[in-house]
Write a protein that holds these residues in place. Structure first.
Motif: not given
Length: 591
Positions: A254, A257, A305, A308, A467-468, A482
């Motif tokens: 995280r 990111r 990405q 992710d 992570t997002v 994030a």
């Protein structure tokens, strides 16, 4: 303790060829807030139906205070035969009046005149809630109440239950829901039930303590201490420890990111980097999507990405499914472009569990009728693979139709995770899963080598996996944050114009971890199993001598000495076992 208003004494129920549970004593006090915890298949839903009086037990006595009104919210209510949702709501025993249902339905945002046959899962859940809550129950039995609800509806339900003056018993996979609302816990485990006067927030600590004591008891009954057996017994706790390690890794991902997303100007600089571009698997550039006059997505830019874990959140109807379909190329935007990496190979696990035919067996689903499962290019025996997904290997010949909803979900996960892929799309994957399976799913997602797109209303699960977070508010705007649900919620509550908090002082460096046991600890770890066997041999010899019925009168002094010796040996053995178990845990921690 509040006086019970609903209870069962000596409750027992036969299922199939044996007892599902027997000799259970259970009670509900007039203001209890009970979490009912247990694995899929343990009998949680069946227990609620027994408490509700919907099914008869094979033994046991149900006691209820006269005048107590018990209402059950089923996990999958039957809407067949009802023209509209309102027809369903007012057809219940002790049915509420239409105006009472309408008052609740209005707060939940559901049109009760909608035809039942065409209603979505979320609309049906709201209608069932409106029917249950409008009956003004003294005891409310809730079976997965948050299933199919969006975040706004879950917040409303939590507020309603916080004000509710009656008692409730809730089965839920939603850790946040249970932690916020419950004050007592019922743990249904292997046919028995335990009660603790703590809410779900203290359940993990309590269950760990119970498991540890069971391990020690089992080891004392066994003549040999085997680390393998210890691991098997400590599986749940071991998984929890591993998950803590994965959470630390998630925090690092995280942070990475967050640096890429940055502020409005920073993001463009970051996305211009060649390395970032080469790792992109999905690129959305200024995309918009509308249906009629309503804008769902407006001027959205984002790069997914490689690796992710993307969570998509928002109210029902805000556009979560639309955004998911845009990102996976299932539908095209009205303007802007979506570019998918040519090597992208995805698997989709949706809410409908549509891949499972009820007439097929578990063997058919996983191995096309054979004994071996192809798991991402590696062959595994079907029974061993079933164990990885918390199944009893004996279930291999069971039909899909005979499995519980949670077991069917777990079977679908086992089937889909066996495939080779680099994109995993999960649409509400947590519905019908028990807490242990959620822990397992968290592990699988953490270890997945590809990219994950996840739509979920499970706040705790999002915080543990993504992570997002992409948050939709229904206006066409998509927030990019994030972190997990808590990070998105914090951004909504505290706008960017709020004063920045002072930077925290740097934490002191962690102490250097031990790389191995000390000489004394290693020596004890190696020698204690042998010493325990010696103690057991001495105990057995003493017990043989004491078994002589004439010894007490023939040689009282010897009888007394042997009795004293046996007691000391038992104490020494217990201390040695506890010491070895402590060292075994240290060995596990050191890897």
């Amino acid at each position: 303790m509040a006086a019970p208003i609903l209870s069962y004494e000596g409750l027992g129920l036969v299922q199939g060829s044996g007892w599902l549970f027997q000799d259970l004593d259970i009670y509900v006090g007039e203001r209890d807030r009970l979490a009912l915890i247990g694995r899929n298949g343990a009998g949680k839903t069946t227990l609620l139906k027994l408490l509700a009086g919907r099914i008869e037990p094979d033994k046991g006595k149900r006691v209820i205070v006269p005048g107590t009104h018990v209402v059950m919210l089923e996990q999958e209510p039957d809407f067949s035969g009802f023209a509209t949702l309102m027809d369903f709501a007012v057809a219940a025993p002790n049915a509420p009046e239409e105006f009472e249902v309408a008052a609740i339905a209005d707060q939940l945002g559901i049109d009760m005149s909608r035809t039942a046959a065409s209603a979505s899962g979320g609309e049906r859940r709201r209608a069932a809630l409106a029917r249950a809550l409008a009956q003004n129950p003294d005891v409310l039995l809730l079976d997965e109440p948050t299933n199919h609800l969006d975040l706004a509806a879950i917040d409303w339900l939590e507020s309603w239950l916080a004000r509710y003056t009656g008692a409730f018993v809730a089965i839920s996979h939603d850790r946040t829901f249970l932690t916020r609302l419950t004050r007592q816990t019922l743990w249904l485990d292997r046919g028995s039930i335990r009660r603790k006067e703590i809410g779900f927030g203290g359940f993990e600590e309590w269950s760990d303590a119970v498991t540890a004591e069971e391990v020690r008891a089992a080891q004392r009954l066994d003549s040999k201490l085997r680390l393998e057996a210890h691991w098997l017994e400590r599986g749940v706790t071991a998984r929890r420890k591993r998950n803590q390690g994965r959470l630390e890794k998630l925090k690092e991902m995280r942070a990475t990111r967050a640096a890429m997303i940055g502020g409005p100007g920073v993001a463009k600089l970051g996305l211009a980097n060649d390395d970032v571009r080469s790792k992109s698997v999905i690129v959305a550039e200024n995309i918009s999507k509308s249906f009629g006059d309503r804008t769902i997505i407006k001027n959205f830019d984002f790069r997914v990405q490689r690796g992710d874990r993307i969570g998509i959140v928002g109210a029902n109807g805000a556009g979560k499914s639309t955004l998911l379909k845009l990102l996976t190329g299932e539908i095209t935007p009205d303007s802007g472009t979506i570019t998918l990496a040519p090597t992208l190979d995805g698997i989709v696990i949706d809410q409908q569990r549509s891949l499972l035919s009820p007439d097929k067996t578990v063997r058919d689903i996983l191995a096309d009728g054979g004994d071996w499962v192809e798991v991402r290019g590696v062959k595994k025996h079907i029974q061993g693979y079933l164990k990885e997904f918390l199944f009893n290997p004996g279930v291999v010949e069971a039909s899909v139709g005979a499995l519980s909803g949670g077991e069917r979900s777990r079977l679908l996960l086992a089937r889909e995770f066996a495939r080779e892929s680099n994109l995993l799309v999960l649409d509400e994957p947590t519905n019908d899963l028990d807490l242990e399976t959620l822990d397992l799913l968290q592990e699988v997602i953490a270890d997945y080598a590809g990219t994950v797109l996840l739509v979920s209303h499970d706040r705790d699960f999002l915080d543990r996996t993504v992570t997002v977070t992409l948050g939709l508010d229904g206006s066409g705007k998509v927030d990019i944050v994030a972190g997990g649900y808590a990070d998105w919620e914090a951004k909504r509550v505290k706008p960017n114009t709020a004063k920045e908090k002072a930077a925290p002082t740097a934490a002191p460096p962690p102490p250097t971890a031990r790389k191995k046991l000390s000489y004394k600890d290693q020596r004890d770890y190696d020698l204690l199993p042998g010493r325990i066997e010696e103690i057991e041999a001495e105990m057995a010899a003493a017990e043989v001598e004491l078994s002589d019925g004439t010894l007490f009168t023939r040689d009282h002094a010897k009888f007394t000495a042997l009795t004293s010796k046996l007691e000391k040996l038992r104490e020494e053995k217990a201390a040695a076992e506890d010491r070895w178990l402590e060292l075994a845990e240290a060995v596990e921690a050191l890897g």
